[in-house]
Design an enzyme around this catalytic site. Structure first.
Site, PDB file in Angstrom:
ATOM      1  N   PHE A 279      -3.683  10.288  -9.922  1.00  0.00           N
ATOM      2  CA  PHE A 279      -4.946   9.469  -9.224  1.00  0.00           C
ATOM      3  C   PHE A 279      -5.996   9.336 -10.083  1.00  0.00           C
ATOM      4  CE2 PHE A 279      -8.480   8.626  -6.259  1.00  0.00           C
ATOM      5  CZ  PHE A 279      -7.847   7.541  -5.865  1.00  0.00           C
TER       6      PHE A 279
ATOM      7  N   GLY B 252       2.179   2.701  -2.568  1.00  0.00           N
ATOM      8  CA  GLY B 252       2.064   3.274  -3.979  1.00  0.00           C
ATOM      9  C   GLY B 252       2.885   2.523  -5.030  1.00  0.00           C
TER      10      GLY B 252
ATOM     11  N   ARG C 193       6.055   4.797   2.466  1.00  0.00           N
ATOM     12  CA  ARG C 193       5.088   5.695   2.491  1.00  0.00           C
ATOM     13  C   ARG C 193       4.729   5.874   3.980  1.00  0.00           C
ATOM     14  NH1 ARG C 193      -1.374   4.716   0.451  1.00  0.00           N
ATOM     15  NH2 ARG C 193      -2.051   6.770   0.889  1.00  0.00           N
TER      16      ARG C 193
ATOM     17  N   HIS D 245       7.130  -7.356  -2.380  1.00  0.00           N
ATOM     18  CA  HIS D 245       6.874  -6.592  -1.152  1.00  0.00           C
ATOM     19  C   HIS D 245       7.805  -7.197  -0.143  1.00  0.00           C
ATOM     20  CE1 HIS D 245       3.236  -4.308  -2.449  1.00  0.00           C
ATOM     21  NE2 HIS D 245       2.382  -5.313  -2.319  1.00  0.00           N
TER      22      HIS D 245
ATOM     23  N   SER E 134      -4.697   2.408   4.455  1.00  0.00           N
ATOM     24  CA  SER E 134      -5.022   1.935   3.004  1.00  0.00           C
ATOM     25  C   SER E 134      -4.985   0.401   3.196  1.00  0.00           C
ATOM     26  CB  SER E 134      -3.669   2.211   2.191  1.00  0.00           C
ATOM     27  OG  SER E 134      -3.972   1.836   0.858  1.00  0.00           O
TER      28      SER E 134
ATOM     29  N   LYS F 192       0.876  -1.318   0.192  1.00  0.00           N
ATOM     30  CA  LYS F 192      -0.037   0.054  -0.050  1.00  0.00           C
ATOM     31  C   LYS F 192       0.920   1.307   0.077  1.00  0.00           C
ATOM     32  CE  LYS F 192      -3.461  -1.153  -0.823  1.00  0.00           C
ATOM     33  NZ  LYS F 192      -3.866  -1.880  -2.065  1.00  0.00           N
TER      34      LYS F 192
END
Ligand code: PPS
Length: 304
Positions: free
Chosen positions: A238, A59, A139, A117, A147, A57
């Site tokens: 976005f 980005g 982030r 990830h 998120s 999450k």
């Protein structure tokens, strides 16, 4: 009657189904990932791969799309050749009965754009042997937590997050898929001193995308005109990505990703945590954050 009952049972099963989690070296990962861990660990990177690494999450999809467009010199039509999760194999993902990320990446022509990830200690060694360029996007933890809470609600491949209150504690304890946010961002931050890693921040990308594109271009050894950069900015805004069927994950069925609960392209903002954190939770969070981040040399912005 029997058919209707079966259909009801099937509907219940689909609505409540959740993939199981396992662990690798103490890090919670989907069981299907753990089952093929040897293949993931032995993944053969190539010298011209580019890896997008993130905590969930942060980005990922955004930076994937930006880098893909940079490699395509801003050719939007080509960038829409396939959904983002097809263009960019997720190396530790094993969505049975479909092909695993490893198997899929193995069949891809170079140059490949790959996604992970994984925390630094679980990275397949060949990425370092081949000196692969890694774009790490971080982030701030508060927005990541919010998120991820919504994402775990909609994603059947991950555990149900429970209530927001329950999730708050789980996230802080690192008891979520791919483990602790703190360990992840700090682990990759330290690794950038030894490897080809460009460490970027979601908040910086929101603040001034073109400035951040220039850092990316330098890292990738590419040059693009201002006009092309503007095109990339427009296509990866976005709103544009929310409307683009190749980036909004609408290609996945609701039985896998139920976007009627919450869209994948949800808010795309810095500071949405303020709409979720209770005052008391914010105090608990800030205390833990101070302890965990002390001496890391890393700082995040939670508002712009
Ligand atoms: S995943 O599932 O881990 O790969 O998700 P990931 O892509 O890392 O993160 C999804 C969040 O990133 C936001 N996003 C964007 N924000 C701003 N601009 C653009 N173009 C953009 N694209 C994706 C997305 O909305 C998710 O954040 P939240 O806060 O949930 O909206």
């Amino acid at each position: 009657m029997a058919y209707e009952r079966n259909a009801d049972l099937m509907k219940d099963f689909i609505e409540t189904y959740r993939a199981q989690m396992g662990q690798v070296e103490g890090i919670p990962l989907p069981e299907s990932t753990c089952e093929i861990w040897d293949q993931i660990h032995n993944f053969q990177a190539r010298e011209d791969d580019i890896l997008i690494a993130t905590y969930p999450k942060a980005g990922t999809t955004w930076v994937q799309e930006i880098v893909d467009l940079m490699l395509l010199e801003g050719d939007v039509k080509k960038s829409m050749r396939a959904p983002c999760f097809v263009k960019v194999p997720f190396i530790e993902f094993n969505p049975k009965p479909m092909k695993s990320g490893v198997a899929y990446a193995n069949t891809m022509e170079s140059p490949r754009l790959l996604k992970t990830h994984l925390p630094i200690q679980l990275m397949p060694p060949s990425f370092w042997d081949k000196n692969v360029k890694v774009v790490y996007l971080a982030r701030n933890a508060k927005d990541c937590m919010v998120s991820y809470f919504y994402f775990q609600r909609i994603n059947k491949a991950l555990p149900d997050p429970g209530t927001w209150d329950e999730y708050f504690s789980k996230f802080l304890a690192g008891d979520v898929p791919w483990g602790s946010w703190f360990d992840h961002v700090i682990g990759w931050w330290k690794a950038k001193y030894n490897h080809e890693i460009l460490y970027m921040f979601y908040e910086d990308l929101i603040e001034d995308p073109i400035r951040e594109y220039r850092k990316l271009l330098k890292f990738l050894g590419k040059e693009l005109s201002d006009e092309v950069l503007e095109k990339i900015r427009h296509h990866t805004s976005f709103q544009a990505m929310k409307e683009n069927p190749m980036t909004n994950y609408s290609a996945l069925p609701a039985a896998v990703l139920d976007q009627s609960i919450s869209p994948f392209m949800r808010k795309g903002k810095v500071g949405d945590w303020k709409n979720h954190f209770l005052v008391a939770q914010n105090i608990v969070f800030d205390e833990e954050y101070k302890k965990r981040m002390a001496g890391s040399g890393l700082s995040f912005r939670t508002q712009l």
